[in-house]
Design a protein around this motif. Sequence first.
Motif, short mmCIF file in Angstrom:
data_model
loop_
_atom_site.label_atom_id
_atom_site.label_comp_id
_atom_site.label_asym_id
_atom_site.label_seq_id
_atom_site.Cartn_x
_atom_site.Cartn_y
_atom_site.Cartn_z
N ASP A 153 70.00 -9.34 -10.06
CA ASP A 153 70.43 -9.64 -11.42
C ASP A 153 71.93 -9.91 -11.42
O ASP A 153 72.71 -9.22 -10.76
CB ASP A 153 70.12 -8.44 -12.32
N LEU A 161 70.41 -18.07 -11.85
CA LEU A 161 69.08 -18.33 -11.32
C LEU A 161 68.25 -19.15 -12.30
O LEU A 161 68.08 -18.77 -13.46
CB LEU A 161 68.36 -17.01 -11.03
N ARG A 180 65.51 -7.10 -16.97
CA ARG A 180 66.23 -8.36 -17.05
C ARG A 180 65.69 -9.16 -18.21
O ARG A 180 64.49 -9.14 -18.48
CB ARG A 180 66.06 -9.14 -15.74
N PRO A 220 65.28 -12.82 -19.19
CA PRO A 220 65.41 -14.25 -18.88
C PRO A 220 65.32 -15.09 -20.16
O PRO A 220 64.80 -14.64 -21.18
CB PRO A 220 64.23 -14.52 -17.96
N THR A 274 69.37 -15.60 -16.05
CA THR A 274 68.16 -16.24 -15.53
C THR A 274 67.55 -17.13 -16.59
O THR A 274 67.34 -16.70 -17.74
CB THR A 274 67.13 -15.18 -15.09
#
Length: 453
Positions: free
Chosen positions: A44, A48, A71, A73, A130
């Motif tokens: 993380d 990405l 996380r 995204p 992300t």
Amino acid sequence: MAITKKANKPHILYRLFKAYVRFFHDRIYYRRTYSLQTEHIPADGTPLLIVSNHQNCLNDPLGILFAFRDRKPYFITRADVFAYHPLIGKFLYAIGLLPAFRIDYEGEAALEKNEATFRRSERELVNGHTVVMYPESGHQDRHWLGAFSLGYAKLAFEAAELDDFRTEIFILPACNHYSDYFHIQEQMLVKFGTPISIRPYYELYRTRPRTAQRKVNALVRKQIEDLMLDIRDSDHYPAIDFLRNTWGRSYALSHGYDAEALPDRLLSDRALVAALQQAQATEAEAVRQVYDDALRLRDGIRELKISDDLFDRPLSPGALLLRTGLSILLLPAWIISLWPNVLNLVIPALLLRRMTDKMFYGTFLLAISLLFTIPVFYTLTFVLIWMYVDVWTAAAYLAALPSLALFAWHYRKFVVRTLQAWRFRRHMRTEKQRTLQALRTDLHRRLKQLLEK
């Protein structure tokens, strides 16, 4: 891979909502979920961009979302889902969804709105977050990989350009796969490939941006093809799909795979499809006849309303009588279990009648259940029992509702299977079923001869 960007830690409310959705997704909607090769996911804080095939609407991004423990995204998704209601649009933004407008759906004029989405995605990416994209620009209703738009590669390079190419951007190929698109208590998996750094292409991008995008796209697409089940023979897809779902179990067992575990079945199905393609290259007429007979067998089975595996494992009269007795004995418990769980299936099915795209069924089932029928009717049930009985009974019944939902579904499957077995036994002496039995035996014999050469 030295990254100093700040990780994107989600808000506590987001984490609570994610835990709520994860429970029903992993425990109720699916019988088993798999997140494979997660060790390939960069830490993380790494810029990405995850790129995946797209088959099952909302179910696809949820599979990727739950591969991450902590996380948040950002998902770039079709813009029309934001248009249902302003509150829905705000909610989708809050949980990390960003709209992408498409010329085939929203029109050419709407494409200008993509600028804001892409600029925000690029900023999030270069800041170490992300972003998830589906370059097929729409979901597929079959196990095959459609054409890619280069929009994701353009976004990745433009994100790097924001920071004057000082930040290393990674693209992580991924795939999703399902044992069944349309029923609950099936299996699904998400599998990740190897991260691809686009830094080696920065200099090429400065002078020939489209060439750099194409080179990266070729690498990404190749990895996704190697991860997923990609049945490219569209002319014979129905026959191939029928064979992998029926004879495919026998093929898996004979080649050392676990026929009940989806990761193994994915590998086995890939091997089976590759073997069929290889056989077709050398014995096209024999394979074509196999496909024609497979469709004849499929249509005959559907006409009799039976299951293919009953030919191998027919139930004895004693087993049938036992199943019938259990069905009758458990009927009152099933009736009790229907409220309010039946609404989770009925309401999405009614709404889906207005739509032509059947791949929205899982999305409707999950979204409407999680955002409306479960919170509203579970709460209503709790309140009514509290009012007329007591709070402890209400709390116990509320806690039991998810288990009752599973019982209701599996009881229904049990009864359907029992009825199929009765029909199979009733037709055993008919000419139609004997013909199907002979066709099936001969078809399997020819398949073994073709694929074992």
